[in-house]
Design a protein around this motif. Structure first.
Motif, PDB file in Angstrom:
ATOM      1  N   GLU A 125      38.406  41.746  44.840  1.00 30.79           N
ATOM      2  CA  GLU A 125      38.330  41.770  46.303  1.00 30.79           C
ATOM      3  C   GLU A 125      36.936  42.190  46.760  1.00 30.79           C
ATOM      4  O   GLU A 125      36.392  41.650  47.729  1.00 30.79           O
ATOM      5  CB  GLU A 125      39.374  42.732  46.867  1.00 30.79           C
ATOM      6  CG  GLU A 125      40.812  42.280  46.707  1.00 30.79           C
ATOM      7  CD  GLU A 125      41.122  41.019  47.500  1.00 30.79           C
ATOM      8  OE1 GLU A 125      40.421  40.745  48.497  1.00 30.79           O
ATOM      9  OE2 GLU A 125      42.069  40.309  47.123  1.00 30.79           O
ATOM     10  N   CYS A 126      36.372  43.132  46.050  1.00 33.27           N
ATOM     11  CA  CYS A 126      35.045  43.632  46.392  1.00 33.27           C
ATOM     12  C   CYS A 126      33.991  42.534  46.244  1.00 33.27           C
ATOM     13  O   CYS A 126      33.162  42.324  47.137  1.00 33.27           O
ATOM     14  CB  CYS A 126      34.717  44.826  45.497  1.00 33.27           C
ATOM     15  SG  CYS A 126      33.140  45.601  45.860  1.00 33.27           S
ATOM     16  N   LEU A 170      42.782  35.708  35.055  1.00 36.42           N
ATOM     17  CA  LEU A 170      42.277  34.341  35.171  1.00 36.42           C
ATOM     18  C   LEU A 170      42.229  33.904  36.632  1.00 36.42           C
ATOM     19  O   LEU A 170      41.269  33.265  37.072  1.00 36.42           O
ATOM     20  CB  LEU A 170      43.152  33.384  34.363  1.00 36.42           C
ATOM     21  CG  LEU A 170      43.022  33.465  32.839  1.00 36.42           C
ATOM     22  CD1 LEU A 170      44.023  32.534  32.169  1.00 36.42           C
ATOM     23  CD2 LEU A 170      41.611  33.123  32.393  1.00 36.42           C
ATOM     24  N   GLN A 171      43.247  34.247  37.381  1.00 40.45           N
ATOM     25  CA  GLN A 171      43.248  33.900  38.803  1.00 40.45           C
ATOM     26  C   GLN A 171      42.153  34.653  39.552  1.00 40.45           C
ATOM     27  O   GLN A 171      41.541  34.115  40.481  1.00 40.45           O
ATOM     28  CB  GLN A 171      44.617  34.193  39.403  1.00 40.45           C
ATOM     29  CG  GLN A 171      45.695  33.218  38.961  1.00 40.45           C
ATOM     30  CD  GLN A 171      47.031  33.486  39.620  1.00 40.45           C
ATOM     31  OE1 GLN A 171      47.409  34.634  39.852  1.00 40.45           O
ATOM     32  NE2 GLN A 171      47.761  32.431  39.928  1.00 40.45           N
ATOM     33  N   ASN A 172      41.907  35.893  39.150  1.00 41.67           N
ATOM     34  CA  ASN A 172      40.821  36.653  39.778  1.00 41.67           C
ATOM     35  C   ASN A 172      39.470  35.997  39.510  1.00 41.67           C
ATOM     36  O   ASN A 172      38.642  35.852  40.418  1.00 41.67           O
ATOM     37  CB  ASN A 172      40.815  38.087  39.252  1.00 41.67           C
ATOM     38  CG  ASN A 172      41.930  38.934  39.832  1.00 41.67           C
ATOM     39  OD1 ASN A 172      42.509  38.593  40.861  1.00 41.67           O
ATOM     40  ND2 ASN A 172      42.244  40.037  39.177  1.00 41.67           N
ATOM     41  N   PHE A 173      39.241  35.611  38.253  1.00 45.20           N
ATOM     42  CA  PHE A 173      37.984  34.941  37.925  1.00 45.20           C
ATOM     43  C   PHE A 173      37.866  33.616  38.682  1.00 45.20           C
ATOM     44  O   PHE A 173      36.778  33.245  39.140  1.00 45.20           O
ATOM     45  CB  PHE A 173      37.884  34.698  36.419  1.00 45.20           C
ATOM     46  CG  PHE A 173      37.611  35.940  35.615  1.00 45.20           C
ATOM     47  CD1 PHE A 173      36.532  36.759  35.924  1.00 45.20           C
ATOM     48  CD2 PHE A 173      38.420  36.298  34.550  1.00 45.20           C
ATOM     49  CE1 PHE A 173      36.270  37.911  35.191  1.00 45.20           C
ATOM     50  CE2 PHE A 173      38.171  37.446  33.812  1.00 45.20           C
ATOM     51  CZ  PHE A 173      37.092  38.255  34.132  1.00 45.20           C
ATOM     52  N   ALA A 174      38.985  32.918  38.804  1.00 44.51           N
ATOM     53  CA  ALA A 174      38.966  31.650  39.536  1.00 44.51           C
ATOM     54  C   ALA A 174      38.559  31.876  40.990  1.00 44.51           C
ATOM     55  O   ALA A 174      37.760  31.113  41.550  1.00 44.51           O
ATOM     56  CB  ALA A 174      40.338  30.981  39.461  1.00 44.51           C
ATOM     57  N   ARG A 175      39.088  32.912  41.613  1.00 47.41           N
ATOM     58  CA  ARG A 175      38.710  33.225  42.999  1.00 47.41           C
ATOM     59  C   ARG A 175      37.212  33.477  43.110  1.00 47.41           C
ATOM     60  O   ARG A 175      36.551  33.001  44.039  1.00 47.41           O
ATOM     61  CB  ARG A 175      39.467  34.465  43.485  1.00 47.41           C
ATOM     62  CG  ARG A 175      40.915  34.251  43.855  1.00 47.41           C
ATOM     63  CD  ARG A 175      41.465  35.506  44.513  1.00 47.41           C
ATOM     64  NE  ARG A 175      40.769  35.796  45.765  1.00 47.41           N
ATOM     65  CZ  ARG A 175      40.795  36.984  46.371  1.00 47.41           C
ATOM     66  NH1 ARG A 175      41.448  37.992  45.824  1.00 47.41           N
ATOM     67  NH2 ARG A 175      40.156  37.171  47.502  1.00 47.41           N
ATOM     68  N   LEU A 207      31.123  26.711  35.787  1.00 48.98           N
ATOM     69  CA  LEU A 207      32.186  27.701  35.954  1.00 48.98           C
ATOM     70  C   LEU A 207      33.459  27.044  36.478  1.00 48.98           C
ATOM     71  O   LEU A 207      34.574  27.408  36.079  1.00 48.98           O
ATOM     72  CB  LEU A 207      31.730  28.805  36.910  1.00 48.98           C
ATOM     73  CG  LEU A 207      30.533  29.645  36.458  1.00 48.98           C
ATOM     74  CD1 LEU A 207      30.218  30.718  37.493  1.00 48.98           C
ATOM     75  CD2 LEU A 207      30.786  30.283  35.099  1.00 48.98           C
ATOM     76  N   LEU A 208      33.308  26.064  37.369  1.00 53.20           N
ATOM     77  CA  LEU A 208      34.480  25.342  37.863  1.00 53.20           C
ATOM     78  C   LEU A 208      35.137  24.544  36.741  1.00 53.20           C
ATOM     79  O   LEU A 208      36.369  24.447  36.671  1.00 53.20           O
ATOM     80  CB  LEU A 208      34.084  24.406  39.005  1.00 53.20           C
ATOM     81  CG  LEU A 208      33.494  25.059  40.261  1.00 53.20           C
ATOM     82  CD1 LEU A 208      33.241  24.002  41.325  1.00 53.20           C
ATOM     83  CD2 LEU A 208      34.406  26.150  40.808  1.00 53.20           C
ATOM     84  N   LEU A 209      34.313  23.995  35.863  1.00 51.15           N
ATOM     85  CA  LEU A 209      34.859  23.236  34.738  1.00 51.15           C
ATOM     86  C   LEU A 209      35.526  24.151  33.716  1.00 51.15           C
ATOM     87  O   LEU A 209      36.417  23.718  32.977  1.00 51.15           O
ATOM     88  CB  LEU A 209      33.748  22.418  34.071  1.00 51.15           C
ATOM     89  CG  LEU A 209      33.219  21.257  34.912  1.00 51.15           C
ATOM     90  CD1 LEU A 209      32.002  20.625  34.255  1.00 51.15           C
ATOM     91  CD2 LEU A 209      34.303  20.212  35.129  1.00 51.15           C
ATOM     92  N   LEU A 210      35.105  25.412  33.674  1.00 56.44           N
ATOM     93  CA  LEU A 210      35.804  26.383  32.827  1.00 56.44           C
ATOM     94  C   LEU A 210      37.272  26.484  33.239  1.00 56.44           C
ATOM     95  O   LEU A 210      38.167  26.579  32.397  1.00 56.44           O
ATOM     96  CB  LEU A 210      35.154  27.765  32.966  1.00 56.44           C
ATOM     97  CG  LEU A 210      34.104  28.211  31.960  1.00 56.44           C
ATOM     98  CD1 LEU A 210      33.691  29.640  32.263  1.00 56.44           C
ATOM     99  CD2 LEU A 210      34.605  28.091  30.543  1.00 56.44           C
TER     100      LEU A 210
END
Length: 352
Positions: A125-126, A170-175, A207-210
């Protein structure tokens, strides 16, 4: 907040509160988090609102709490939530924060493989708040560059989360990856730079392709779905370019994206019997069909972005041709079927 009788009343209150006997850190952090939210929602005049924002911006943040309570996860979480609220202040100057140990500590939490998920959520969030603030590159260039370089270094942390199948992280990294792409999208489209130090670096697309490269289709859609709008906006942005060499820079990334969707749409050859039409995999393929068709075809036709549409079709043609040639030579039935599925998804959504 509603009275302006005293000059610097808000910051003075915080100073008096912190001087009280006993450890008031938790309550102080709560106040620091609440004040930016309250000043936004309170029914005060704009002059008074700006006055309070300036006071809060001058109050600053510090890494002292993190140093003093390094083993207290609840306290660290409060600091991160406080910083997230602090970053929403439009009067904030972020140059000091860009070089602050506090921001370094936030990324250390994100990269730590054993970081508790609630703490990882707060750190996310930060960083998302910081990325939103840094969208104004002119006013927050130092912060934008710091965030970009630090997020690029999260590549390994993402792979660690993949290895242990930690979906929350994983969802956090995606955000974070998607928000970075949103923040830098205009520069990426305009520059298409191969320099990782440039704010228009194409490495952001890596990063998006990751996200699209995860091996499990049940996970991949939740991650890839977050990126659909980015790919759409890239094609939309390239519409204004007549430089074929510049547009060519983006083709390998679109082709790799299509390749990822193709791989995840393949049936399991070891599964016996007729595939379940109501199962999770069938649902995933339906969502791929709907989203690829909508974002990459229908939107282009409806808003008449013909060149962007042709750009996508060229990428599609290159990738699908290589797929079908490979399948005809030594491919399996599931590879051929998946290639035809992607092709039919696009063709079926073309509006005459």
């Amino acid at each position: 907040l509603n009275t302006s009788i005293y000059v610097r009343q808000t910051s003075g209150f915080l100073l008096r509160f912190s001087a009280l006997e006993g450890d008031r850190t938790r309550m102080l952090l709560t106040l620091l988090r609440v004040f930016p939210e309250e000043v936004q929602l309170s029914k005060v005049g704009e002059n008074r609102r700006n006055e309070i924002r300036n006071e809060l911006a001058c109050s600053g943040t510090s890494s002292q709490v993190l140093e003093s309570y390094s083993n207290d996860h609840d306290m660290i979480k409060k600091v991160l939530l406080c910083l997230s609220a602090y970053l929403q202040n439009p009067a904030l100057s972020t140059d000091h924060l860009a070089t602050s140990p506090l921001l370094t500590n936030v990324f250390q939490i994100l990269a730590a493989p054993n970081a508790p998920n609630p703490l990882h959520d707060a750190a996310t969030e930060c960083i998302v708040s910081a990325l939103i603030r840094a969208e104004d590159h002119g006013a927050h260039q130092a912060l934008a560059k710091c965030l970009q370089s630090s997020i690029y270094q999260l590549h390994g942390a993402f792979n660690n989360a993949v290895a242990v199948e930690d979906m929350d992280k994983l969802q956090n990294f995606a955000r974070i990856f998607v928000e970075l792409a949103e923040s830098l999208l205009e520069k990426i489209v305009n520059e298409g730079s191969v320099d990782p130090n440039s704010m228009g670096s194409m490495y952001t697309l890596e990063l998006l392709l990751l996200l699209a490269g995860h091996h499990d289709y049940s996970v991949i859609f939740q991650l890839v779905e977050m990126t659909f709008n980015i790919w759409y906006r890239i094609s939309e942005g390239l519409f204004s370019f007549e430089d074929d060499q510049h547009i060519e820079k983006f083709k390998p990334y679109v082709i790799r994206y299509l390749d990822a969707l193709y791989r995840h749409c393949r049936y399991d050859t070891e599964e016996e019997g007729i595939p379940d039409r109501d199962g999770d995999f069938a649902d995933f393929r339906l969502k791929v069909c709907l989203n690829v068709g909508f974002f990459f075809v229908q939107n282009f036709v409806f808003i008449n972005i013909a060149l962007s549409f042709l750009f996508f079709l060229k990428c599609l043609h290159l990738k699908m041709h290589s797929m079908l040639v490979g399948c005809s030579q030594n491919g399996t039935w599931d590879e051929t079927e998946a290639a035809l599925f992607i092709i039919s998804t696009v063709i079926g959504n073309i509006v005459p």
